[in-house]
Design an enzyme around this catalytic site. Structure first.
Site, PDB file in Angstrom:
ATOM      1  N   ASP A  76       0.837  -1.206   0.000  1.00 60.17           N
ATOM      2  CA  ASP A  76       0.000   0.000   0.000  1.00 60.17           C
ATOM      3  C   ASP A  76       0.872   1.257   0.000  1.00 60.17           C
ATOM      4  OD1 ASP A  76      -2.440   1.339  -0.101  1.00 60.17           O
ATOM      5  OD2 ASP A  76      -2.665   1.402   2.078  1.00 60.17           O
ATOM      6  N   THR A 116      -5.110   0.789  -1.969  1.00 62.88           N
ATOM      7  CA  THR A 116      -5.975   1.942  -2.230  1.00 62.88           C
ATOM      8  C   THR A 116      -6.172   2.047  -3.728  1.00 62.88           C
ATOM      9  OG1 THR A 116      -5.012   3.009  -0.287  1.00 62.88           O
ATOM     10  CG2 THR A 116      -6.244   4.416  -1.806  1.00 62.88           C
TER      11      THR A 116
END
Length: 201
Positions: A76, A116
């Site tokens: 991430d 994300t």
């Protein structure tokens, strides 16, 4: 917590203690008063000077190399997960939020879809759509390349108004260098070498 304790690198935020109550988990970490890397970017100018980008990206690469050498993948890497140690010009980068990170085995693909959506590597989207069997640590390199682009040009080239459109742009690797910026060919070549659909390259 196990992940944090296993990784002891100057550019990865340190976890000193964890306290659990019936309703909450409290983590005591190293203090990073400089805030998010891109918040400073927003306060100072529209983009970082290229020599600053070079310094920060080199530091991120050292931290990611360390994680991968320890058989850990972040999964991430995004602007919000890169902090600065303080408010000075000499501030050190601190990579944070290992909540989605995991240990991996060589030659064994990971399959959990996480991250994300604006910053996902193409292979994660392919996995989500049933077009790939899994992915490996190279997803972190996509994240570094995208961060370098954002620092140099001030925006995410894949961001669209809808999540599906963003994912389609990532899968098609639809992006370009905008006009009106003074960025060296070496910096553009670096970004181009990382923002690729084929992780093996």
């Amino acid at each position: 917590c196990q992940m944090r304790r296993a990784l002891r690198h100057s550019n990865s935020i340190r976890l000193y203690a964890a306290y659990e109550t019936p309703r909450k988990l409290y983590l005591v970490t190293e203090l990073a008063t400089g805030g998010e890397l891109l918040k400073r970017l927003g306060n100072d100018a529209n983009v970082y000077a290229e020599d600053e980008v070079r310094k920060h990206v080199f530091t991120m690469l050292k931290a990611v190399h360390y994680m991968h050498a320890k058989h850990c993948v972040h999964r991430d890497i995004k602007p919000e997960n890169v902090l600065l140690s303080d408010n000075t010009e000499e501030a050190e980068i601190k990579i944070v939020d290992l909540g989605l990170s995991r240990f991996f085995e060589d030659r064994k693909l990971m399959r959990t879809i996480c991250g994300t959506h604006k910053y996902l590597a193409p292979e994660l989207i392919k996995c989500d759509r049933g077009q790939a069997q899994g992915y490996d640590k190279t997803i972190d390199m996509w994240g570094v390349g995208l961060l370098a682009y954002i620092m140099l040009f001030g925006f995410n080239p894949f961001a669209r108004s809808a999540q599906t459109e963003t994912h389609n742009a990532i899968l098609a690797c639809t992006w370009a260098f905008p006009d009106g910026y003074t960025v060296s060919k070496e910096a553009m070549d670096f970004v181009s070498s990382l923002l690729r659909v084929e992780p093996g390259k």
